[in-house]
Motif scaffolding. Sequence first.
Motif, PDB file in Angstrom:
ATOM      1  N   LEU A   1      42.472  44.038  97.479  1.00  0.00           N
ATOM      2  CA  LEU A   1      43.505  44.970  97.033  1.00  0.00           C
ATOM      3  C   LEU A   1      44.777  44.648  97.784  1.00  0.00           C
ATOM      4  N   LEU A   2      45.889  44.489  97.068  1.00  0.00           N
ATOM      5  CA  LEU A   2      47.144  44.055  97.668  1.00  0.00           C
ATOM      6  C   LEU A   2      48.172  45.175  97.583  1.00  0.00           C
ATOM      7  N   SER A   3      48.630  45.637  98.758  1.00  0.00           N
ATOM      8  CA  SER A   3      49.604  46.727  98.808  1.00  0.00           C
ATOM      9  C   SER A   3      50.918  46.298  98.159  1.00  0.00           C
ATOM     10  N   GLY A   4      51.448  47.161  97.313  1.00  0.00           N
ATOM     11  CA  GLY A   4      52.711  46.849  96.669  1.00  0.00           C
ATOM     12  C   GLY A   4      52.606  45.752  95.641  1.00  0.00           C
ATOM     13  N   TYR A   5      51.387  45.496  95.165  1.00  0.00           N
ATOM     14  CA  TYR A   5      51.186  44.473  94.122  1.00  0.00           C
ATOM     15  C   TYR A   5      50.087  44.903  93.149  1.00  0.00           C
ATOM     16  N   THR A   6      48.850  44.993  93.620  1.00  0.00           N
ATOM     17  CA  THR A   6      47.774  45.478  92.740  1.00  0.00           C
ATOM     18  C   THR A   6      47.495  46.962  92.954  1.00  0.00           C
ATOM     19  N   VAL A   7      47.942  47.498  94.083  1.00  0.00           N
ATOM     20  CA  VAL A   7      47.890  48.948  94.323  1.00  0.00           C
ATOM     21  C   VAL A   7      49.254  49.362  94.860  1.00  0.00           C
ATOM     22  N   ASP A   8      49.601  50.621  94.715  1.00  0.00           N
ATOM     23  CA  ASP A   8      50.898  51.099  95.187  1.00  0.00           C
ATOM     24  C   ASP A   8      51.010  50.935  96.696  1.00  0.00           C
ATOM     25  N   GLY A   9      52.233  50.600  97.122  1.00  0.00           N
ATOM     26  CA  GLY A   9      52.459  50.259  98.516  1.00  0.00           C
ATOM     27  C   GLY A   9      53.208  51.307  99.303  1.00  0.00           C
ATOM     28  N   THR A  10      54.100  50.841 100.165  1.00  0.00           N
ATOM     29  CA  THR A  10      54.636  51.684 101.235  1.00  0.00           C
ATOM     30  C   THR A  10      56.083  52.137 101.025  1.00  0.00           C
ATOM     31  N   PHE A  11      56.656  51.897  99.860  1.00  0.00           N
ATOM     32  CA  PHE A  11      57.980  52.440  99.564  1.00  0.00           C
ATOM     33  C   PHE A  11      57.835  53.848  98.996  1.00  0.00           C
ATOM     34  N   GLN A  12      56.997  54.643  99.656  1.00  0.00           N
ATOM     35  CA  GLN A  12      56.751  56.035  99.298  1.00  0.00           C
ATOM     36  C   GLN A  12      56.375  56.767 100.583  1.00  0.00           C
ATOM     37  N   GLN A  13      56.452  58.076 100.542  1.00  0.00           N
ATOM     38  CA  GLN A  13      56.239  58.848 101.763  1.00  0.00           C
ATOM     39  C   GLN A  13      54.790  58.867 102.230  1.00  0.00           C
ATOM     40  N   TYR A  14      53.847  58.755 101.302  1.00  0.00           N
ATOM     41  CA  TYR A  14      52.423  58.797 101.650  1.00  0.00           C
ATOM     42  C   TYR A  14      51.705  57.655 100.942  1.00  0.00           C
ATOM     43  N   THR A  15      50.948  56.869 101.696  1.00  0.00           N
ATOM     44  CA  THR A  15      50.294  55.686 101.152  1.00  0.00           C
ATOM     45  C   THR A  15      48.816  55.672 101.508  1.00  0.00           C
ATOM     46  N   ILE A  16      48.005  55.223 100.539  1.00  0.00           N
ATOM     47  CA  ILE A  16      46.561  55.088 100.721  1.00  0.00           C
ATOM     48  C   ILE A  16      46.225  53.684 101.209  1.00  0.00           C
ATOM     49  N   GLY A  17      45.244  53.584 102.120  1.00  0.00           N
ATOM     50  CA  GLY A  17      44.753  52.288 102.561  1.00  0.00           C
ATOM     51  C   GLY A  17      43.284  52.371 102.936  1.00  0.00           C
ATOM     52  N   LYS A  18      42.565  51.264 102.756  1.00  0.00           N
ATOM     53  CA  LYS A  18      41.186  51.192 103.222  1.00  0.00           C
ATOM     54  C   LYS A  18      41.191  51.213 104.753  1.00  0.00           C
ATOM     55  N   ALA A  19      40.381  52.082 105.327  1.00  0.00           N
ATOM     56  CA  ALA A  19      40.398  52.251 106.785  1.00  0.00           C
ATOM     57  C   ALA A  19      40.018  50.972 107.518  1.00  0.00           C
ATOM     58  N   THR A  20      39.122  50.179 106.937  1.00  0.00           N
ATOM     59  CA  THR A  20      38.667  48.962 107.617  1.00  0.00           C
ATOM     60  C   THR A  20      39.777  47.920 107.715  1.00  0.00           C
ATOM     61  N   HIS A  21      40.771  47.999 106.849  1.00  0.00           N
ATOM     62  CA  HIS A  21      41.839  47.005 106.849  1.00  0.00           C
ATOM     63  C   HIS A  21      43.159  47.525 107.417  1.00  0.00           C
ATOM     64  N   ALA A  22      43.315  48.819 107.530  1.00  0.00           N
ATOM     65  CA  ALA A  22      44.531  49.350 108.142  1.00  0.00           C
ATOM     66  C   ALA A  22      44.555  48.976 109.626  1.00  0.00           C
ATOM     67  N   SER A  23      45.740  48.801 110.167  1.00  0.00           N
ATOM     68  CA  SER A  23      45.889  48.424 111.570  1.00  0.00           C
ATOM     69  C   SER A  23      46.128  49.647 112.434  1.00  0.00           C
ATOM     70  N   LYS A  24      45.421  49.717 113.548  1.00  0.00           N
ATOM     71  CA  LYS A  24      45.676  50.800 114.502  1.00  0.00           C
ATOM     72  C   LYS A  24      46.858  50.383 115.385  1.00  0.00           C
ATOM     73  N   ILE A  25      47.847  51.257 115.480  1.00  0.00           N
ATOM     74  CA  ILE A  25      49.061  50.977 116.236  1.00  0.00           C
ATOM     75  C   ILE A  25      49.075  51.862 117.484  1.00  0.00           C
TER      76      ILE A  25
END
Length: 353
Positions: free
Chosen positions: A119-143
């Motif tokens: 799944l590609l953010s901002g390409y096959t699924v909606d990305g981050t040019f919005q206030q709230y974004t969904i992501g798979k927890a296993t692939h999101a980065s902890k900052i």
Amino acid sequence: MTKVSIPSMQWAQVAEKVGGPLVLKQIPVAQPGPDEILVKIRYSGVCHTDLHAMNGDWPIPVKMPLVGGHEGAGIVVAKGDLVTEFEIGDHAGIKWLNGSCLACEFCKQADEPLCQHALLSGYTVDGTFQQYTIGKATHASKIPKNVPLDAVAPVLCAGITVYKGLKESGARPGQTVAIVGAGGGLGSLAQQYARAMGLRVIAIDGGDEKRVMCEQLGAEAYVDFTKSSDLVADVKAATPDGLGAHAVILLAVSEKPFQQATEYVRSRGTVVAIGLPANAFLRAPVLNTVVRMINIKGSYVGNRQDGVEAIDFFARGLIKAPFKTAPLEDLPKIYELMEQGKIAGRYVLELPE
């Protein structure tokens, strides 16, 4: 699902058809699935890939309507029941690789970006040019919470991508790497990762503004393709022994640099293609490539561990991404500047609260 109070609607920049234009509008806030997190995006970097996605430049089906963006940094505000990697309030990054199957041959060998079901953010699924974004927890980065979210946003794609490319090049500390497109968003980070990895940098780009920035970032030489009468000779001359670069990192958005690279990489050197100019081809003379044992390869985005390492370089203060902040409504103007090649460093959008 554990969550906090979340609005039902949000502001987003939406491309309603291939080629745009962008429309700033309110859309519903999605709810995370069992293995997903919902991130309140505070900042999102703007990558040239976002422009390619809106314009449909690549032969890969793109979601439409589309919310672009894949360098989103923010705060976890909801998570699914199966999520153990994040807690509400953690800082998280949403990257280009939004998710993968984790079960195929590639995923099992830490090549998740090659997953056929990625799944590609901002390409096959909606990305981050919005206030709230969904992501798979296993692939999101902890900052880490001590890391500023605006400054780390460009690392989530540009930083991880160039770090991966430098690793793929095989260049060793003390060797020379030529970075083509060194004054852009990816290039400015590539120079810093290269130096942090002990490499010597030759920056290749056009214009005096980019020259100043590259010199400030520690490039040992700057070759201006708009002024050079013999770019190949100039790059070779900039290496300590005149034999050419040990590796070339291609971040350009036009085809010609991809054709030139094998001429100034040294024998047994490696040319790494990362930039994705539309409808471009890699070509190299067979005889020259064979007898000089030149390695030509592509490098895509990093895997999950590459992401951990790239963010750690940043968290330790070794990487400082040059960026300018702009409001979400300025995204169309940023795309115009991008098309004109007038952006030095990276633009980071500040999302409304």
